[in-house]
Design a protein around this motif. Structure first.
Motif, PDB file in Angstrom:
ATOM      1  N   ARG A 141       0.834  -1.207   0.000  1.00 50.40           N
ATOM      2  CA  ARG A 141       0.000   0.000   0.000  1.00 50.40           C
ATOM      3  C   ARG A 141       0.870   1.258   0.000  1.00 50.40           C
ATOM      4  N   ALA A 142       1.962   1.204   0.749  1.00 51.57           N
ATOM      5  CA  ALA A 142       2.814   2.390   0.878  1.00 51.57           C
ATOM      6  C   ALA A 142       3.525   2.764  -0.414  1.00 51.57           C
ATOM      7  N   ILE A 143       3.761   1.793  -1.271  1.00 48.76           N
ATOM      8  CA  ILE A 143       4.582   2.114  -2.448  1.00 48.76           C
ATOM      9  C   ILE A 143       3.807   2.095  -3.765  1.00 48.76           C
ATOM     10  N   GLY A 144       2.551   1.673  -3.715  1.00 47.74           N
ATOM     11  CA  GLY A 144       1.769   1.553  -4.953  1.00 47.74           C
ATOM     12  C   GLY A 144       0.994   2.816  -5.286  1.00 47.74           C
ATOM     13  N   GLY A 151       2.053   9.160  -5.633  1.00 42.84           N
ATOM     14  CA  GLY A 151       2.609  10.472  -5.275  1.00 42.84           C
ATOM     15  C   GLY A 151       3.563  10.979  -6.339  1.00 42.84           C
ATOM     16  N   GLN A 152       4.348  10.061  -6.887  1.00 48.11           N
ATOM     17  CA  GLN A 152       5.292  10.454  -7.939  1.00 48.11           C
ATOM     18  C   GLN A 152       4.528  10.932  -9.181  1.00 48.11           C
ATOM     19  N   LYS A 174       2.336  11.005   0.120  1.00 46.64           N
ATOM     20  CA  LYS A 174       2.329   9.753  -0.652  1.00 46.64           C
ATOM     21  C   LYS A 174       3.737   9.378  -1.102  1.00 46.64           C
ATOM     22  N   LYS A 175       4.434  10.343  -1.650  1.00 44.34           N
ATOM     23  CA  LYS A 175       5.713  10.053  -2.310  1.00 44.34           C
ATOM     24  C   LYS A 175       6.827   9.710  -1.320  1.00 44.34           C
ATOM     25  N   THR A 176       6.887  10.420  -0.222  1.00 45.04           N
ATOM     26  CA  THR A 176       7.969  10.212   0.757  1.00 45.04           C
ATOM     27  C   THR A 176       7.441   9.651   2.077  1.00 45.04           C
TER      28      THR A 176
END
Ligand code: GRG
Length: 289
Positions: A141-144, A151-152, A174-176
């Motif tokens: 969840r944190a990176i998707g 976020g990116q 989101k991104k960091t």
């Protein structure tokens, strides 16, 4: 800026563990994976995992795998972030970026392979299957879409256009922030923390993540290029709106201090020993790179 003595053996440990799990071939991809991972870096994310687990009083071995997982993801995100299609950076941690040192195709594959290595590490944490499932869900969840990748994308879409402070904060949460939150969540899950405790830890990391990002933006404008180890002023070159557009240096510093204070306050009432987390927050508050 030196790491507090408490963390020096932990950083040595994570550097060794990160190296151990990488392929040791002499082929191009293996060399590029080493290049991307074993090149310094503050190792904040693994240190967060360790800080939670050691504070909870568990042994260090189960934390190693989770700590490697988050750093592999972080290294992967840096390699892809530096690509020409993204931020197009030539310098990272004081060295040529991965696609410059190797080539673009290899840099893309480094990300793919580190992603896979991260989840392999997570699946190897010596803990219950239920905990592994919980950690897998938290990291995914944190990176998707809902986290780092989303976020990116928001960051790239916003480049060159008007961005409100609220939008900027959402991008960075989101991104960091999402990965930093996942670090304490993973540490909490491995350590058997209760959902309430994990919630407080996540609150801590949320404030810390925002403070960290604002510092990053201020450093990009006001930091010392020799200490930074990356191309300074890259945000402005890319036409990116950052916190430095909303706050001058002293306002930004005051906000950063307030957020670090909030992060420390979030830990109040926790039953684990928070010395490590507080030390880490204090250390990050004084960072200049
Ligand atoms: C990895 C799932 C996944 C998607 C990739 C490219 C991308 C999508 C996202 C970019 C995320 C990114 C690079 C955010 C910036 C985070 C940040 C503040 C990096 C600097 O972290 P430090 O200061 O770096 O901890 P060191 O070098 O010390 O490790």
């Amino acid at each position: 800026m030196t790491l507090p003595p408490l963390f020096i053996p932990l950083r040595e440990r994570i550097n060794q563990k990160l190296e151990e799990h990488l392929p040791n071939g002499s082929d191009r991809l293996a060399r590029a994976m080493h290049y991307a991972v074993c090149n310094g870096g503050k190792r904040i994310r693994p240190l967060l995992v360790y800080a939670v687990g050691l504070g909870a009083g568990i042994s260090i071995e189960p934390l190693d795998f989770a700590a490697c997982a988050v750093e592999y993801i972080h290294a992967y995100s840096l390699v892809h972030d530096d690509l020409p299609a993204m931020d197009n950076d030539e310098l990272r941690r004081g060295n040529p970026t991965c696609h410059i040192a190797f080539d673009e195709a290899t840099a893309i594959l480094v990300g793919d392979a580190l992603h896979s290595e991260a989840f392999s590490c997570l699946a190897s944490v010596p803990t219950s299957h239920e905990n592994i499932a919980l950690m897998t869900k938290a990291l995914s969840r944190a990176i998707g879409y809902q986290g780092m990748a989303g976020g990116q994308e928001m960051d790239l879409s916003a480049t060159g256009g008007p961005v409100t402070l609220e939008q900027l904060t959402e991008i960075h949460r989101k991104k960091t922030g999402a990965l930093l939150i996942a670090c304490v969540e993973l540490g909490g899950i491995v350590s058997g923390c209760t959902p309430d405790e994990i919630q407080k830890l996540k609150q801590f990391a949320d404030h810390l993540g925002l403070a960290f990002q604002i510092q990053d933006d201020l450093l990009d404008v006001y930091g010392n290029p020799n200490i930074l180890g990356k191309t300074p002023g890259s945000d402005a070159t890319l036409n990116k709106i950052t916190y430095a557009d909303f706050y001058n240096e002293s306002e930004g510093r005051a906000l950063v201090a307030a957020l670090y204070q909030k992060s420390r306050e979030s830990l109040e009432g926790l039953s684990l020993d928070t010395t490590w987390l507080i030390e880490l927050a204090n250390h990050l508050e004084g960072r200049n790179y």
